[in-house]
Scaffold this active site. Structure first.
Site, mmCIF file in Angstrom:
data_model
loop_
_atom_site.group_PDB
_atom_site.id
_atom_site.type_symbol
_atom_site.label_atom_id
_atom_site.label_comp_id
_atom_site.label_asym_id
_atom_site.label_seq_id
_atom_site.Cartn_x
_atom_site.Cartn_y
_atom_site.Cartn_z
ATOM 1 C CE1 TYR A 1 -3.488 2.776 0.340
ATOM 2 C CE2 TYR A 1 -2.237 3.425 2.273
ATOM 3 C CZ TYR A 1 -3.211 3.700 1.333
ATOM 4 O OH TYR A 1 -3.899 4.892 1.366
ATOM 5 C CE LYS B 1 -2.711 6.758 -1.963
ATOM 6 N NZ LYS B 1 -3.921 7.003 -2.765
#
Ligand SMILES: NC(=O)C1=CN([C@@H]2O[C@H](COP(=O)(O)OP(=O)(O)OC[C@H]3O[C@@H](n4cnc5c(N)ncnc54)[C@H](O)[C@@H]3O)[C@@H](O)[C@H]2O)C=CC1
Ligand SMILES: CC(C)CCC[C@@H](C)[C@H]1CC[C@H]2[C@@H]3[C@H](O)CC4=CC(=O)CC[C@]4(C)[C@H]3CC[C@]12C
EC number: 1.1.1.-
Length: 361
Positions: A159, A163
């Protein structure tokens, strides 16, 4: 005045517009962007609440689509003046595979950028995350940091990695020539942990507390502080950025901004108790702490079980080694960059944010 049909000429597109943050952005735009003519809401799963918005003065167009499909994104972007790209796969619990997380967060963002370039859309606001910075894999604290604070941003989890990669793509795209010859202006907003109406994890903690007879057990020392930010203020910041990007392109283009407001710095659990307390839960004797070694053991066990059970079922509890590390590391921001660059002031006070969230829980 501002509400007349002649002043309404802008087309906005919000990707992920039916998510927790996206819905607030959509509603905020309808309230606070008087130049809005058409609002396109793009999401994999459309919410039924969109129907009630279709009766107002702004044309609300619901588009069921997937950011990983370049042609669907290009069709939605064509003719839009501004794109607010909030769609993303928020998964730190192992629900989705790393490949899927990259596909949605990185490839999806590439598709949005390329669609802007191909169709001539000039303004792109990207919802990044504090996780792009940290906490890092070494568990270094980030204490009252700002956008320029040096910090070793090294990640392993899909994650934050996705990002960070997506944010870089967005910032690098600033200045690219779009169809028609003008330049693309991009910027990225980095919310810390968002709370407010629609925050599912808050509800999960509430229900867990109810199952435990109205009690929650302290797992993280009160001294570990986190910055949190109210969803209404995050939405407001997105709207302001979108509105100011054209006039202040030279200053704001290619920039990152932490999302902040007046919410107090507290540990993750103490902060949640600001809402769960008034809803009848209590944190058991605040001096008693679940030992860290026990949490680590449980987190590791959860990760092992997840791996073993994967062929049979999805086991994805809140506690795993990654979430434990994030919850157990101080990460607080203190900055006024958004105020200096585009006049941001929180729209909702802490009291207001707290009341609204309690009412929702
Ligand atoms: N929740 C938080 O505390 C924080 C969230 N963020 C970022 O804010 C953004 C929004 O997050 P939340 O609202 O919390 O998550 P969410 O899961 O509630 O919303 C994301 C939305 O994106 C949509 N979506 C997912 N995959 C898609 C796809 N392939 N195509 C089209 N739409 C798709 C989902 O259906 C959902 O409506 C994300 O980019 C996230 O990384 C950043 C910092 C903190
Ligand atoms: C008792 C346990 C140890 C408590 C576990 C709490 C965790 C589930 C949450 C603690 C910190 C949260 C993350 C943080 O707020 C930053 C985030 C930013 C994002 O961009 C997405 C969400 C999140 C990763 C958020 C997720 C839940 C926590 C790990």
């Amino acid at each position: 005045m501002a509400d007349s049909a002649e002043t309404r000429k802008l087309v906005y597109l919000v990707t992920g517009g039916c998510g927790f943050l996206g819905e607030h952005v959509v509603r905020m735009l309808l309230q606070r962007e008087p130049r809005l003519y058409e609002l396109r809401v793009f999401d994999l799963h459309l919410g039924p609440w969109l129907e009630e918005l279709k009766t107002g003065p702004v044309q609300v167009t619901a588009i069921q689509g997937d950011v990983t499909q370049a042609h669907e994104v290009a069709a939605a972007v064509a003719g839009a003046h501004v794109v607010i790209h909030t769609a993303g796969l928020v998964d730190v619990f192992g629900r989705a595979s790393p490949e899927t997380i990259y596909e949605v967060n990185v490839q999806g963002t590439k598709n949005v950028i390329e669609a802007c370039v191909q169709t001539g859309t000039r303004f792109l606001v990207y919802t990044s995350s504090m996780e792009v910075v940290g906490p890092n894999i070494k568990g270094h604290p980030f204490y009252r940091g700002n956008e320029d604070t040096p910090y070793e941003a090294i990640h392993r989890h899909p994650y934050p990695c996705s990002k960070a990669q997506a944010e870089r793509l967005v910032l690098e795209a600033n200045g690219r020539k779009v169809h028609g010859g003008l330049s693309l202006v991009t910027c990225a907003l980095r919310p810390t942990g968002i709370y407010g109406e629609g925050h599912q994890i808050m509800r999960d903690f509430y229900h867990q507390g109810l199952r435990l007879g109205g009690r929650l057990f302290r797992a993280i020392p009160a001294s570990v502080e986190h910055s949190r930010v109210y969803v209404g203020n995050v939405a407001w910041m997105h709207v302001l950025v979108a509105q100011e990007l054209e006039q202040r392109a030279a200053l704001m283009g290619g920039q990152v901004y932490f999302c902040y407001d007046e919410s107090p710095y507290k540990s993750y659990e103490d902060f949640n108790m600001e809402f769960l307390g008034p809803c009848g839960l209590r944190l058991v004797d605040t001096r008693l702490l679940v030992p860290y070694w026990l949490l680590m053991l449980l987190a590791t066990l959860n990760a092992l079980l997840q791996w073993l059970l994967r062929p049979l079922l999805l086991y994805a509890p809140l506690l795993n080694p990654y979430t434990l590390a994030v919850a157990n590391t101080t990460f607080t921001v203190s900055t006024d960059k958004a105020q200096r660059h585009f006049g941001y002031k929180p729209l909702f006070s802490w009291e207001d944010s707290r009341t609204r969230t309690i009412r929702w829980v």
